[in-house]
Write an enzyme that holds these catalytic residues in place. Structure first.
Site, PDB file in Angstrom:
ATOM      1  N   ALA A 305       0.818  -1.208   0.000  1.00 50.78           N
ATOM      2  CA  ALA A 305       0.000   0.000   0.000  1.00 50.78           C
ATOM      3  C   ALA A 305       0.853   1.258   0.000  1.00 50.78           C
ATOM      4  CB  ALA A 305      -0.922   0.007   1.211  1.00 50.78           C
ATOM      5  N   ASP A 351      24.692  30.436 -29.322  1.00 48.19           N
ATOM      6  CA  ASP A 351      25.457  30.978 -30.447  1.00 48.19           C
ATOM      7  C   ASP A 351      24.679  32.137 -31.047  1.00 48.19           C
ATOM      8  OD1 ASP A 351      27.600  29.127 -30.435  1.00 48.19           O
ATOM      9  OD2 ASP A 351      26.308  27.626 -31.353  1.00 48.19           O
TER      10      ASP A 351
END
Length: 913
Positions: A305, A351
Site C-alpha cells: 500500500a 550561439d
C-alpha cells in the site's frame, strides 16, 4: 585555445652516437610548431618517410591510429541497476514475505510488477552514448603514406608519428600532420565552426598562435577541398585533436537530472516509512494476539500500500509524452529526463549565427571612398569588384554554392545591376590568392573588360585591407565608417584595387599583389535576426532565465544583434578574448553581476569554462553548439542543444536536444514544455499519493482492532488499484495543458524537491483522509446491513463470509471512485477547474472510463471475482459510492478557495512551493 603539446628531448635507442635521434616512445608528444628540421629530427624521419620495419615497430609502441571507445555498461549491468532501485527493493522484500507466508500467488504478482517496471524503464531510458563512435567515423579507412621512399596505400589505423603522407583534393586527413611540401585548402569547420576553408602550406609557424590557427598544420578528420601536398605525421589516435575531444566527451559524463535525484530521495523516504510501519505493526499484530500469518499479511499489505508501483512507469511515460510533443515543435529530445531538466533551466548560452540570426547573409550597406554614398557608379564599381573577388560557383539549377559571405556579394551585385557571370569571371582570371585566415585577405588578378589590362582586386577585413592601402584621408574615414556599421550589427568587408603599371609583370606572390592599393569602399553584410527571437528572449526574461551569447564573431557586431533581439537586461556587457578569462573574472561576470554577457571571439573551450562556472554556482545551463569541438561543452551543460541543420554529427550525438529548425525560439518553447511536464509530474504524484491513505487506513483499522474488524481490503485488490485502475488517469494528468502564468514564474531552485510539504498535506491530509473516511463508510455499511458485529467470524464457510466479500469489494470500488474525484482535483493546483475546462483533457476522460469498466469487470465477472476476491455490489451500494467523486473533488475545491482567499496572488504563492 592553448597548445597542449610540449617538446621532449629524445635520444637514439640503439646507442648510435652519430644518429642523434631516437624513435618516439609511446609517452612522447611533439611540438609541431617548431622548425621543420628539428621536428623531423625528433620524429626520426625524413622526406622519404619511414621504412616498413620501423613503421611496424612504432605501431607496436604507439598503438593503432584510432579513437578508442570507452567500454559501455553491459545489458545485464544496466538491468541490474533498475532492479535495485529503492522502490524495487521494497517490492522484493514484499515478495519474499509473501512466499514466507505461503502466499505464492501474491509473491509472483509482486515479482511480475518488479520485472515489468525495470524492463519498461530500461527500454525507455537506454540511450547509447555514440559521440565517440561518431568521431571515429570521421577518420578515413586508408591513407597514402611514403614508406621506403615509395608512396603506398596503407590502412589509416596503421599510421604512426614520423610517417609522411600524401594529401590531395577530396582526401580526409588521417592524422595530425605538419605540411612539408605543396599547399592545401582544408575544411576545418568540424573543429573551428568556420565555414571558410583554411590555406595550409609549408610556411613557418606563428609564434604563440593557437594550434588550429597554425598555417602549416592539418588535423585528423578534416577534409582537403583543394590542392596537393605532403605532410609529416606528429600525432595519431588519442593524441590528435579529434582524440582529445573524444577524451573530453567521455570524461564529461552525464549526471542525473534534478528529477531523477529527487525521485530517488523520495523512493528512499517511502522505503523507510513503509519498512518502519511494516515492522512496527508486525510486532503490534503479534502483541495483540493475531496469528503470525495474519501479521505477515498485514505487513505485506502495508508495504504494498505504501509503495506507489505505478510511479516510475507513469513518470517515464509522462516524460515520453513530453518528448513527442517537443518533436512536433522542432526539438528532438534524446534523453527522457532532459524534458524535466529543461523546465528548471535558469541560463541559456547561445550561439549567434544561425540561432539568433537566420544565417542568410545579404548585402545591406555600401560606403564608397571619397563619396560615402551607396548609390551611383562608384557603388556599382565597388560591389562589382567585390563580386569578382570570389570563388563561389553556380550549379545547374542556378543556386550559388560556397562561402555564404561570397554568395551574398554575388547576389548583391546582381541586385545593383552589375551581375557577374561566374564562368566569365574564371576565364578572365589571371591569378588567385585564396583567403588567408591569418592575413584575413583574398586577392585576384582579373582582366579588365573595358581596357583589356589586368587589375588586382583585394577584399577582406577592413583593418587588413586598410593597412595595404596607400595613405590618405580615405583611410581614417573608412575606419570611422567601419565602426559605425559594426555597431549596427553589420559585418564589414573592405575592397581595394590596383592596376599594374605598363610593363610590370603580373604578381606571382600575394605579397606583390596586396600592396600599394587604392580603396574602393566598404561593403556591409547583414544576417537578420530570426522572426520570433525577440519575443522568445522577452519570455525568457519574464521567466527569470538569463541569456548569454557565446560567439566567435566580432564583439560590436554580436552586441548589436544581441540588443536587437532584447538580450542585455538590465544591461549588456561585451567580453573579448574570452578564453583568457580567469575563474574569478568568470565568477564576477556570470554570478555576481546582473548583466547578460556577449562572449566575443570565443573558442569552444570558452563554452566549457562558462558551463563549468555556471554549474559550480548552482545554475541549470542550456548550451547551444554545432561543431565537433563543442561536444565537451554540450556534454557538460545540463542541456546540450545541437543544431539539426547546420550542426555536425558529433555535436548532435553529444547533445541532449537537437533543434531541427536551429531556432532559438524553440529552446524557449522547450523550457515552457519542461515546466509543464514538471507541474504535471507533481499533479500525478498528488493523485497517486492520495490513494496511500485509503489503502493504509483499512490495515490500521484491522490491526488496532486486534482482528475484531476484518481486513477491509486485500493485497491483490491493492495491486489491481495501483497497477490497473490508477495508471491511465495518472498518465492523462501528464498531458494537462499549462496553468495560467507558467512562464511568469522564476526558475525553480535546483534543490527544490519534486514533493513538497504542501503536496503531502494535500495528498494525505485532505484528499487521502476524505477518501479513507468514505471508503470505510461503504465497508461498514455493507457489513452492518448484514447484521455484523465486531468480532463476528467472516472467514470462508461462515454465515457472514459473502457479506464480508461484498464489503471488501465496496472498499475496492470506493477507492476507485475516489480516484475519479482525486483526478479532477489534481488537474489544477491554484486555478479553479473551470479555468482550464472541465472536459478539456480527453485522455483523462478515457482513462476514467477505462478504470470504471475495469472495476466493473473485476466486480461482476465470475473468473475475476474468484482471483481478486470480489462480489457483485447491490444497487444501493453502487449509488453510495457513485457520490464519492463529487465529495472528494468538492472538498478540495473548498480548500483551494480558502487558500486563495488567504494568500492573495496565487502565482506568487505557487512560485515559493
Amino acid at each position: 585555445m592553448t597548445d597542449h603539446r610540449r617538446n621532449h628531448a629524445v635520444k637514439d635507442p640503439s646507442g648510435d652516437e652519430d644518429s642523434g635521434v631516437r624513435p618516439p616512445s609511446g609517452e612522447l608528444t611533439f611540438d609541431p610548431s617548431e622548425p621543420l628540421a628539428r621536428l623531423r629530427r625528433e620524429l626520426a624521419t625524413g622526406p622519404d618517410g619511414l621504412s616498413a620495419r620501423e613503421a611496424a615497430r612504432r605501431l607496436a609502441v604507439h598503438g593503432p591510429n584510432e579513437v578508442r571507445r570507452k567500454a559501455r555498461a553491459s545489458f545485464p549491468g544496466e538491468l541490474a541497476a533498475q532492479l535495485v532501485h529503492p522502490l524495487a527493493l521494497l517490492l522484493w522484500a514484499a515478495a519474499v514475505l509473501a512466499f514466507v507466508a505461503d502466499l505464492a500467488v501474491l509473491g509472483w504478482a509482486i515479482l511480475a510488477v518488479v520485472v515489468v517496471n525495470a524492463g519498461f524503464a530500461l527500454l525507455q531510458e537506454r540511450q547509447a552514448e555514440r559521440a565517440v563512435e561518431t568521431l571515429a567515423r570521421y577518420l578515413p579507412e586508408r591513407a597514402l603514406a611514403v614508406r621506403d621512399g615509395r608512396a603506398l596505400t596503407v590502412e589509416a589505423r596503421d599510421l604512426v608519428p614520423g610517417d609522411v603522407i600524401v594529401l590531395e583534393e577530396g582526401d580526409k586527413v588521417p592524422a595530425d600532420a605538419r605540411v612539408t611540401e605543396g599547399g592545401l585548402e582544408v575544411d576545418l569547420s568540424m573543429l573551428t565552426g568556420e565555414s571558410v576553408p583554411a590555406e595550409r602550406t609549408e610556411a613557418a609557424g606563428l609564434l604563440g598562435a593557437p594550434l588550429l590557427d597554425e598555417p602549416n598544420l592539418v588535423f585528423s578528420g578534416t577534409t582537403c577541398v583543394e590542392g596537393q601536398g605532403r605532410a609529416v605525421v606528429f600525432a595519431t589516435g588519442d593524441r590528435t585533436e579529434l582524440g582529445r575531444i573524444a577524451a573530453l566527451s567521455q570524461r564529461t559524463r552525464r549526471e542525473e537530472s534534478p528529477l531523477e535525484r529527487q525521485v530517488k530521495k523520495v523512493a528512499w523516504l517511502i522505503a523507510a516509512v513503509a519498512t518502519g510501519m511494516g515492522a512496527v505493526f508486525l510486532v503490534l499484530g503479534v502483541a495483540v494476539g493475531l496469528p503470525l500469518t495474519d501479521s505477515l499479511m498485514f505487513a505485506i499489505g502495508l508495504l504494498v500500500a505504501n509503495v506507489p508501483e505505478g510511479l516510475l512507469p507513469t513518470i517515464t511515460l509522462a516524460l515520453a509524452v513530453g518528448v513527442r510533443a517537443l518533436a512536433r515543435q522542432g526539438a528532438l529530445v534524446k534523453r527522457l529526463s532532459a524534458v524535466e531538466t529543461l523546465g528548471s533551466t535558469s541560463v541559456i548560452c547561445t550561439d549567434k549565427t544561425g540561432t539568433l540570426t537566420r544565417n542568410r547573409m545579404r548585402l545591406h550597406t555600401l560606403w564608397t571612398a571619397g563619396h560615402g554614398t551607396d548609390e551611383g557608379p562608384w557603388a556599382r564599381e565597388l560591389v562589382h569588384a567585390g563580386a569578382l573577388c570570389t570563388t563561389v560557383t553556380r550549379d545547374a539549377d542556378g543556386d550559388l554554392h560556397g562561402d555564404p559571405t561570397e554568395s551574398a556579394l554575388v547576389a548583391g551585385a546582381a541586385d545593383h545591376g552589375v551581375p557577374v557571370d561566374l564562368d566569365r569571371r574564371d576565364a578572365e582570371r589571371r591569378a588567385l590568392f585564396r583567403f588567408d585566415p591569418r592575413l584575413r585577405l583574398m586577392s585576384v588578378v582579373q582582366e579588365d573588360r573595358a581596357s583589356g589590362r589586368p587589375r588586382i582586386l583585394v577584399k577582406g577585413a577592413p583593418e587588413a585591407v586598410l593597412a595595404a592601402v596607400l595613405p590618405g584621408p580615405d583611410r581614417e574615414a573608412a575606419r570611422s565608417a567601419t565602426q559605425r556599421m559594426a555597431e549596427g550589427g553589420i559585418r564589414v568587408l573592405a575592397v581595394a584595387a590596383r592596376e599594374p603599371a605598363a610593363g610590370e609583370p603580373l604578381p606571382v606572390r600575394r605579397q606583390e599583389a596586396e600592396t600599394g592599393l587604392s580603396l574602393l569602399g566598404l561593403i556591409g553584410l547583414y544576417d537578420p535576426p530570426r522572426t520570433g527571437v525577440a519575443e522568445a528572449v522577452g519570455r525568457c526574461h519574464e521567466a527569470g532565465v538569463r541569456v548569454h551569447v557565446v560567439t566567435g564573431d566580432n564583439g560590436a557586431t554580436a552586441a548589436a544583434i544581441a540588443r536587437e533581439v532584447g538580450i542585455g537586461v538590465p544591461r549588456l556587457e561585451v567580453v573579448s578574448a574570452s578564453e583568457s578569462l580567469r575563474d574569478d573574472e568568470l565568477d564576477r561576470l556570470l554570478v555576481e553581476d546582473d548583466a547578460e554577457i556577449v562572449f566575443a571571439r570565443s573558442s569552444p573551450e570558452t563554452k566549457l569554462k562558462v558551463a563549468d562556472t555556471l554549474r559550480a554556482h548552482g545554475r541549470i545551463v542550456a548550451m547551444t553548439g554545432d561543431g565537433v569541438n563543442d561536444a565537451p561543452a554540450l556534454h557538460r551543460a545540463h542541456i546540450g542543444v545541437a543544431m539539426g541543420r547546420s550542426g555536425t554529427d558529433v555535436a548532435r550525438e553529444a547533445a541532449a536536444m537537437v533543434l531541427t529548425d536551429d531556432d532559438f525560439a524553440t529552446i524557449v518553447t522547450a523550457i515552457e514544455s519542461g515546466r509543464r511536464v514538471y507541474d504535471n509530474v507533481r499533479k500525478f504524484i498528488v493523485y497517486i499519493f492520495a490513494h496511500a491513505t485509503p489503502e493504509i487506513v483499512p490495515f490500521l483499522v484491522f490491526a488496532l482492532s486486534a482482528g475484531a474488524v476484518p481486513l477491509p481490503l486485500t493485497v491483490l485488490q491493492i495491486l489491481a488499484i495501483d497497477l490497473g485502475t490508477e495508471t491511465l488517469p495518472a498518465l492523462a494528468l501528464g498531458r494537462e495543458r499549462s496553468e495560467p502564468g507558467i512562464m511568469r514564474r522564476p526558475p525553480r531552485p535546483q534543490h527544490q524537491s519534486v514533493i513538497s510539504r504542501d503536496m503531502l498535506v494535500r495528498s494525505w491530509g485532505y484528499l487521502g483522509l476524505v477518501s479513507a473516511v468514505l471508503v470505510l463508510s461503504g465497508f461498514f455499511y455493507v457489513l452492518w446491513r448484514a447484521g455484523w458485529q465486531p468480532g463476528d467470524a467472516t472467514s470462508a464457510g461462515s454465515p457472514l463470509h459473502h457479506a464480508y466479500v461484498t464489503a471488501t469489494t465496496a472498499t475496492f470500488a470506493g477507492i476507485v471512485t475516489c480516484q475519479v474525484g482525486t483526478a479532477f482535483a489534481a488537474r489544477t493546483d491554484h486555478a479553479a477547474l473551470r479555468d482550464i475546462g472541465l472536459l478539456s483533457n480527453r485522455l483523462l476522460l478515457l482513462g476514467i472510463a477505462f478504470e470504471l469498466v475495469f472495476t466493473a469487470a473485476l466486480v461482476y465477472t465470475p473468473p475475476l471475482q474468484e482471483i481478486f476476491g470480489t462480489a457483485a455490489l447491490p444497487w444501493d451500494v453502487v449509488v453510495l459510492i457513485a457520490a464519492f467523486p463529487l465529495l472528494v473533488w468538492g472538498t478540495d475545491e473548498l480548500r483551494r478557495a480558502r487558500r486563495a482567499a488567504r494568500a492573495g496572488d496565487p502565482l506568487t504563492r505557487r512560485s515559493r512551493q
